[in-house]
Design an enzyme around this catalytic site. Sequence first.
Site, PDB file in Angstrom:
ATOM      1  N   PHE A 154       0.858  -1.309   0.083  1.00 37.60           N
ATOM      2  CA  PHE A 154       0.044  -0.022  -0.021  1.00 37.60           C
ATOM      3  C   PHE A 154       0.640   1.391   0.047  1.00 37.60           C
ATOM      4  CE2 PHE A 154       0.736  -0.200   4.611  1.00 37.60           C
ATOM      5  CZ  PHE A 154       0.929   0.982   4.737  1.00 37.60           C
ATOM      6  N   LYS A 178      -0.827  -7.366  -9.368  1.00 39.59           N
ATOM      7  CA  LYS A 178      -1.926  -7.452  -8.175  1.00 39.59           C
ATOM      8  C   LYS A 178      -1.601  -6.296  -7.196  1.00 39.59           C
ATOM      9  CE  LYS A 178      -2.806  -8.704  -4.584  1.00 39.59           C
ATOM     10  NZ  LYS A 178      -3.452  -7.618  -3.338  1.00 39.59           N
ATOM     11  N   GLU A 181      -4.774  -4.276  -1.721  1.00 42.31           N
ATOM     12  CA  GLU A 181      -6.394  -3.868  -1.963  1.00 42.31           C
ATOM     13  C   GLU A 181      -6.877  -2.545  -1.188  1.00 42.31           C
ATOM     14  OE1 GLU A 181      -4.502  -6.207  -0.457  1.00 42.31           O
ATOM     15  OE2 GLU A 181      -5.565  -7.126   1.244  1.00 42.31           O
ATOM     16  N   SER A 231       5.235  -6.937   3.396  1.00 47.03           N
ATOM     17  CA  SER A 231       5.888  -7.061   4.631  1.00 47.03           C
ATOM     18  C   SER A 231       6.512  -8.568   4.745  1.00 47.03           C
ATOM     19  CB  SER A 231       4.630  -7.387   5.769  1.00 47.03           C
ATOM     20  OG  SER A 231       3.899  -8.275   5.452  1.00 47.03           O
ATOM     21  N   CYS A 286       9.553   1.900   3.595  1.00 46.29           N
ATOM     22  CA  CYS A 286      10.641   0.448   4.123  1.00 46.29           C
ATOM     23  C   CYS A 286      11.945   1.228   4.211  1.00 46.29           C
ATOM     24  CB  CYS A 286      10.692  -0.701   2.939  1.00 46.29           C
ATOM     25  SG  CYS A 286      11.292  -0.008   1.457  1.00 46.29           S
ATOM     26  N   GLU A 380       9.090  -3.755  13.245  1.00 48.53           N
ATOM     27  CA  GLU A 380       8.789  -2.835  12.326  1.00 48.53           C
ATOM     28  C   GLU A 380       7.562  -2.083  12.861  1.00 48.53           C
ATOM     29  OE1 GLU A 380       7.569  -3.734   8.300  1.00 48.53           O
ATOM     30  OE2 GLU A 380       8.695  -2.128   7.543  1.00 48.53           O
TER      31      GLU A 380
HETATM   32  P1  NAD Z   1       1.599  -6.731   3.229  1.00 52.50           P
HETATM   33  O1  NAD Z   1       2.539  -7.599   3.199  1.00 52.50           O
HETATM   34  O2  NAD Z   1       0.415  -6.536   4.287  1.00 52.50           O
HETATM   35  O3  NAD Z   1       0.748  -6.679   1.912  1.00 52.50           O
HETATM   36  C1  NAD Z   1       1.500  -7.020   0.665  1.00 52.50           C
HETATM   37  C2  NAD Z   1       0.729  -7.618  -0.421  1.00 52.50           C
HETATM   38  O4  NAD Z   1       0.507  -8.873   0.045  1.00 52.50           O
HETATM   39  C3  NAD Z   1      -0.564  -6.962  -0.915  1.00 52.50           C
HETATM   40  O5  NAD Z   1      -0.792  -7.190  -2.305  1.00 52.50           O
HETATM   41  C4  NAD Z   1      -1.547  -7.894   0.019  1.00 52.50           C
HETATM   42  O6  NAD Z   1      -2.880  -7.943  -0.844  1.00 52.50           O
HETATM   43  C5  NAD Z   1      -0.978  -9.279  -0.068  1.00 52.50           C
HETATM   44  N1  NAD Z   1      -1.181  -9.817   1.141  1.00 52.50           N
HETATM   45  C6  NAD Z   1      -1.362  -9.498   2.556  1.00 52.50           C
HETATM   46  N2  NAD Z   1      -1.723 -10.518   3.381  1.00 52.50           N
HETATM   47  C7  NAD Z   1      -1.434 -11.582   2.483  1.00 52.50           C
HETATM   48  C8  NAD Z   1      -1.385 -13.211   2.830  1.00 52.50           C
HETATM   49  N3  NAD Z   1      -1.722 -13.778   3.923  1.00 52.50           N
HETATM   50  N4  NAD Z   1      -1.106 -14.018   1.979  1.00 52.50           N
HETATM   51  C9  NAD Z   1      -0.826 -13.474   0.639  1.00 52.50           C
HETATM   52  N5  NAD Z   1      -0.786 -12.372   0.117  1.00 52.50           N
HETATM   53  C10 NAD Z   1      -0.876 -11.297   1.223  1.00 52.50           C
HETATM   54  O7  NAD Z   1       2.234  -5.306   3.228  1.00 52.50           O
HETATM   55  P2  NAD Z   1       1.524  -3.763   3.300  1.00 52.50           P
HETATM   56  O8  NAD Z   1       0.990  -3.772   4.632  1.00 52.50           O
HETATM   57  O9  NAD Z   1       0.667  -3.566   2.004  1.00 52.50           O
HETATM   58  O10 NAD Z   1       2.929  -2.913   3.094  1.00 52.50           O
HETATM   59  C11 NAD Z   1       3.750  -2.654   4.097  1.00 52.50           C
HETATM   60  C12 NAD Z   1       4.829  -3.561   4.244  1.00 52.50           C
HETATM   61  O11 NAD Z   1       5.650  -3.569   3.079  1.00 52.50           O
HETATM   62  C13 NAD Z   1       5.811  -3.084   5.195  1.00 52.50           C
HETATM   63  O12 NAD Z   1       6.386  -4.339   5.943  1.00 52.50           O
HETATM   64  C14 NAD Z   1       6.988  -2.407   4.414  1.00 52.50           C
HETATM   65  O13 NAD Z   1       8.329  -2.527   5.203  1.00 52.50           O
HETATM   66  C15 NAD Z   1       7.044  -3.371   3.206  1.00 52.50           C
HETATM   67  N6  NAD Z   1       7.645  -2.567   2.084  1.00 52.50           N
HETATM   68  C16 NAD Z   1       8.929  -3.180   1.714  1.00 52.50           C
HETATM   69  C17 NAD Z   1       9.563  -2.562   0.852  1.00 52.50           C
HETATM   70  C18 NAD Z   1      10.889  -2.936   0.324  1.00 52.50           C
HETATM   71  O14 NAD Z   1      11.491  -2.424  -0.626  1.00 52.50           O
HETATM   72  N7  NAD Z   1      11.565  -3.911   1.093  1.00 52.50           N
HETATM   73  C19 NAD Z   1       8.946  -1.604   0.076  1.00 52.50           C
HETATM   74  C20 NAD Z   1       7.830  -1.270   0.339  1.00 52.50           C
HETATM   75  C21 NAD Z   1       7.170  -1.720   1.399  1.00 52.50           C
END
Ligand code: NAD
Length: 489
Positions: A154, A178, A181, A231, A286, A380
């Site tokens: 997001f 994808k 959401e 994450s 991040c 985090e």
């Molecule tokens: P998230 O992991 O909750 O979601 C990321 C994606 O995974 C979304 O598209 C979501 O629909 C999907 N998803 C969520 N739960 C899932 C599950 N149980 N099984 C399969 N798919 C699932 O992350 P977020 O809250 O959208 O974003 C924030 C996180 O992203 C933070 O931890 C941040 O550090 C990380 N991030 C990392 C980088 C990097 O370059 N390392 C860059 C941007 C964000």
Amino acid sequence: MTTKTLIGKANQNFIAGKFTNGQHREMEVLSPQTGEVIANVPMSAKSDLDQAVAAAKAAYPAWSGLTLKERVQVFYKFRELLAANIDELTELVQLENGKIEGEARAEVFKGIELTEFACSMPQMVNDEVQEVSKGVECRTTHVPVGIVASITPFNFPHMVPLWTIPNALVLGNCMILKPSEQTPLSGGKIAELLKEAGLPDGVLNVVNGDREIVEAICDHPEIDAVSFVGSTRVAKIVYARATSNFKRCVALGGAKNHLIVLPDAHVEMAATNIAASMSGCAGQRCMAASAMVGVGKIDHIVERLCEVTRSIQAGNNLGSVISKEAKERIERYITEAEAAGAKVLVDGRNATVAGKEGGFYVGPTVIDYVTPDMNIAKEEVFGPVLAIMRTDDLDEAIRIENSSDYGNASSVFTQNGGLADYVMERVSAGMVGVNIGVPVPREPFPFGGWNESKFGVTDITGKSSILFWTKLKKRTTKWNPDAWTNWMS
Ligand code: NAD
């Protein structure tokens, strides 16, 4: 522009060049700034994904059959469309993510830079040729991987999709995007602009959804590669599931970025950079500074840091966090740390913004005398919160950084070049910096962390991504009949 006009059809799936409703349930998308519903988005079913994969497969022979120079023509036009629509794209990021205007605009500018990098691929992807024995030539060619997927978070709804889309497509792949959401709209807009730029139908498809569709992507037999950003918890699930289905995968996870601050640091530069790093994008980067380790007498820097931090105000020069749950989680970390003995110097709990009382705001927060065993030091937080730990020993500061499970970024603040090198060599992070709060490598340098901040071999952007989005074909040829027979014949 009304919200409805701004969104257009960007909240729908985009399959074979057409916006379409999903075949499953829907979810409400909220504005984090007000808490109001701004759109509904489909939580797609596997049958939606099957349609998108079929569209990608139908488009693949013609698209992958073009030369690199032909494919980049679409992205030259796309770059112009991004620039022409910059106000609208900025507004959309603000609407769905809650960033302030300047941050949303910077995200769109970064998307332009990423697209420009992809346009330079013909200058960068050089195949190698060598006469390896008399009359025998070996040559490598970069071939697209095939049908690929990009799953995004997001926090950068416009930029992170553009980490992958231009590079993967220019290199000849067809993709399923994808988006998160929670912020699905910018991805839809990107698809719309790419169509306008002349991208053939089916080369990029957008399938919205949550866990169910991510799992279907990891399991789909006709998807060859999966990139993921989100994450660490989900990165592990996606990496394990995609690779167990024999797909190549790069999965970027969460972060806990440490800044090591020495007493000789330039006070103004350190204070302003640290405050901007921990509070920019409401701490939802991040690359955000999340933990600071002060070495020795650093009170003068902490004092100035607090002054700068107090000038940052929610709803003014600080955006909202993504959801009510995020606000509660962030405030819980602060309260727990305080109860465990840490000292809250600047307190961002219970922030509200007049006229936006339903929004999800946390003010910038600085907490001193945090100890390495506290949750706020290890986990985090993903909010505008800086946890300060103190030590008199530089090696101890490095040990604290090294003990983190993550390894995205780390910076040192000092005016001593030798000590800066000493720290940079020893911290365990993929992206390190000196006197810079957010050490993001810019194109053509690649982006990617270490340890539990990234799973997979390549990085996700820059030159390193070429290896992820292509496979090497190795050709050996002999056309000269006079070349003698040897062991290679
Ligand atoms: P998230 O992991 O909750 O979601 C990321 C994606 O995974 C979304 O598209 C979501 O629909 C999907 N998803 C969520 N739960 C899932 C599950 N149980 N099984 C399969 N798919 C699932 O992350 P977020 O809250 O959208 O974003 C924030 C996180 O992203 C933070 O931890 C941040 O550090 C990380 N991030 C990392 C980088 C990097 O370059 N390392 C860059 C941007 C964000």
